[in-house]
Design an enzyme around this catalytic site. Structure first.
Site, short mmCIF file in Angstrom:
data_model
loop_
_atom_site.label_atom_id
_atom_site.label_comp_id
_atom_site.label_asym_id
_atom_site.label_seq_id
_atom_site.Cartn_x
_atom_site.Cartn_y
_atom_site.Cartn_z
N LYS A 174 0.84 -1.20 0.00
CA LYS A 174 0.00 0.00 0.00
C LYS A 174 0.88 1.26 0.00
O LYS A 174 0.58 2.25 -0.67
CB LYS A 174 -0.93 -0.02 1.22
CG LYS A 174 -1.63 1.26 1.53
CD LYS A 174 -2.79 1.60 0.60
CE LYS A 174 -3.34 2.99 0.90
NZ LYS A 174 -4.57 3.30 0.28
N LYS A 242 -0.07 11.50 5.76
CA LYS A 242 0.09 10.38 6.70
C LYS A 242 0.72 9.20 5.97
O LYS A 242 1.67 8.57 6.46
CB LYS A 242 -1.28 9.96 7.26
CG LYS A 242 -1.20 8.82 8.26
CD LYS A 242 -2.50 8.02 8.38
CE LYS A 242 -2.62 7.04 7.26
NZ LYS A 242 -3.73 6.10 7.38
N1 LIG Z 1 -10.76 7.74 2.57
C1 LIG Z 1 -10.09 7.16 1.60
O1 LIG Z 1 -10.22 7.52 0.42
C2 LIG Z 1 -9.17 5.99 1.91
C3 LIG Z 1 -8.73 5.18 0.85
C4 LIG Z 1 -7.91 4.08 1.14
C5 LIG Z 1 -7.51 3.83 2.44
N2 LIG Z 1 -7.93 4.66 3.45
C6 LIG Z 1 -7.48 4.35 4.81
O2 LIG Z 1 -8.56 3.80 5.52
C7 LIG Z 1 -8.50 4.17 6.89
C8 LIG Z 1 -9.81 4.85 7.30
O3 LIG Z 1 -10.02 5.98 6.46
P1 LIG Z 1 -11.43 6.76 6.47
O4 LIG Z 1 -11.34 7.68 5.29
O5 LIG Z 1 -12.55 5.81 6.58
O6 LIG Z 1 -11.26 7.62 7.79
P2 LIG Z 1 -12.43 8.19 8.75
O7 LIG Z 1 -13.66 8.51 7.98
O8 LIG Z 1 -11.77 9.28 9.53
O9 LIG Z 1 -12.76 6.96 9.72
C9 LIG Z 1 -11.87 6.54 10.69
C10 LIG Z 1 -12.58 5.57 11.60
O10 LIG Z 1 -11.69 5.16 12.63
C11 LIG Z 1 -12.27 5.48 13.90
N3 LIG Z 1 -11.17 5.85 14.80
C12 LIG Z 1 -10.15 6.70 14.57
N4 LIG Z 1 -9.32 6.74 15.62
C13 LIG Z 1 -9.81 5.90 16.54
C14 LIG Z 1 -9.40 5.50 17.83
N5 LIG Z 1 -8.28 5.98 18.39
N6 LIG Z 1 -10.16 4.61 18.50
C15 LIG Z 1 -11.27 4.11 17.96
N7 LIG Z 1 -11.73 4.44 16.74
C16 LIG Z 1 -11.00 5.32 16.03
C17 LIG Z 1 -13.22 6.63 13.64
O11 LIG Z 1 -14.19 6.71 14.66
P3 LIG Z 1 -15.19 7.98 14.73
O12 LIG Z 1 -16.30 7.69 13.75
O13 LIG Z 1 -15.64 8.02 16.12
O14 LIG Z 1 -14.36 9.18 14.33
C18 LIG Z 1 -13.81 6.17 12.30
O15 LIG Z 1 -14.76 5.16 12.47
C19 LIG Z 1 -7.25 5.08 7.02
O16 LIG Z 1 -6.17 4.32 7.49
C20 LIG Z 1 -7.03 5.57 5.62
O17 LIG Z 1 -5.68 5.90 5.37
C21 LIG Z 1 -8.76 5.72 3.22
#
Ligand SMILES: NC(=O)c1ccc[n+]([C@@H]2O[C@H](COP(=O)([O-])OP(=O)(O)OC[C@H]3O[C@@H](n4cnc5c(N)ncnc54)[C@H](OP(=O)(O)O)[C@@H]3O)[C@@H](O)[C@H]2O)c1
Length: 301
Positions: A174, A242
């Site tokens: 990744k 990140k």
């Molecule tokens: N967005 C993209 O396009 C994309 C594409 C590929 C990969 N990713 C990867 O996928 C992952 C998630 O991305 P996302 O876009 O879905 O992010 P997001 O919308 O910010 O969601 C993050 C999730 O993790 C939870 N979380 C964060 N910190 C936490 C903690 N300390 N304890 C418990 N729960 C926690 C959040 O809870 P809350 O709901 O309470 O905030 C939320 O459910 C990341 O690693 C990102 O790099 C993202």
């Protein structure tokens, strides 16, 4: 894996929510936990069961999937006091689909091994739309037989499934992906600035170059948005930062020079210093516009 497998899902954010939804649609029973309410409410309304903690999710599941923010978040949910490890039982498997550090992934897997928990790292590429459409690319590390056991589960969320090697290899893959994404963005941005300053129409440059060897996803998808003045995020600058930080940390561990990646990281830092971390990654061009004293949209000065 049969659909009578009990799936736990933790991290119902932008990516997690549609991924969990696709598992439900494929017939899996889901137990969910999220740090805040909105993610839980959405899935419970669609028939998922709620659990009180990651530990409770683990106790009620044979496979727990997480997709959280960064390495410390996965560490906390996996190894914390009320974490997955506290709910260890025979046959428990944790699949972490977040993008985090390969070293942290291996450290979690080691702690799990002592508690009898299996682990796969399986980060994804394809963004929110890929998560909604169930067309993600999934890059998995861990034991091959465990990966094979999880194929039907991955097929409910993604289209391209790649087994990458031992635990941590999915994360390495990744991060390679993110290096390519970042440098293609820089190449596209530099070409736009050069075209504008050298007096050719940037739109014509895009049309000519993307037909040939210089083609890239960035040129097809990000360059037209720049010309339209659209800096709304698909993927945000701080999220890309990140991933580039993780790539640079991995490189440092193995004394691997990544000069291009370091440069992109610094240029994005300049944008963050200006408060633009929430813009889409196509905003990289703004850092180059400043250096070149030009603006793509108003033409070269
Ligand atoms: N967005 C993209 O396009 C994309 C594409 C590929 C990969 N990713 C990867 O996928 C992952 C998630 O991305 P996302 O876009 O879905 O992010 P997001 O919308 O910010 O969601 C993050 C999730 O993790 C939870 N979380 C964060 N910190 C936490 C903690 N300390 N304890 C418990 N729960 C926690 C959040 O809870 P809350 O709901 O309470 O905030 C939320 O459910 C990341 O690693 C990102 O790099 C993202």
């Amino acid at each position: 894996m049969e659909t009578d497998e009990r799936i736990g899902f933790i991290g119902l954010g932008i990516m997690g929510r549609p991924m969990a939804r696709n598992l439900r649609k494929a017939g899996y029973r889901l137990t969910v936990w999220n740090r805040s309410r909105p993610g839980i409410d959405a899935l419970v309304a669609e028939g998922a069961q709620e659990a009180a903690s990651p530990r409770a999710v683990a106790e009620q599941s044979s496979v727990v999937i997480t997709i959280l923010g960064d390495s410390p978040d996965t560490e906390r949910v996996a190894l914390g006091e009320d974490g997955i490890i506290a709910g260890a039982h025979d046959g428990l498997l944790h699949i972490d689909m977040s993008t985090i550090s390969p070293a942290v992934t291996r450290a979690i897997a080691e702690r799990y091994a002592a508690a009898g928990i299996e682990m796969l790292d399986a980060p994804v590429s394809g963004g929110e739309q890929g998560a909604i459409d169930g067309t993600l690319s999934i890059m998995a590390g861990g034991k091959r037989e465990v990966f094979n056991r999880c194929r039907p589960l991955f097929e409910a969320m993604g289209k391209t499934l790649v087994y990458c090697g031992p635990i941590g290899s999915g994360q390495v893959m990744k991060l390679c992906n993110q290096v390519v994404v970042g440098l293609n963005n820089l190449a596209m941005s530099e070409a736009l600035v050069l075209a504008a300053r050298a007096g050719v129409d940037p739109a014509t440059m895009i049309e000519a170059v993307r037909a040939g060897a210089g083609s890239s996803w960035a040129l097809h998808n990000l360059a037209p948005r720049i010309l339209a003045g659209d800096f709304k995020p698909g993927f945000k600058v701080w999220q890309q930062q990140k991933d580039l930080r993780l790539a640079l940390e991995l490189a440092r561990e193995g004394y691997t020079p990544l000069p291009g990646t370091a440069l992109v990281h610094q240029l994005f830092a300049a944008l963050e210093a200006e408060g633009l971390g929430g813009e889409g990654t196509q905003a990289l061009v703004k850092a180059l516009e400043k250096l070149a004293n030009t603006s793509i949209s108003r033409g070269a000065s």
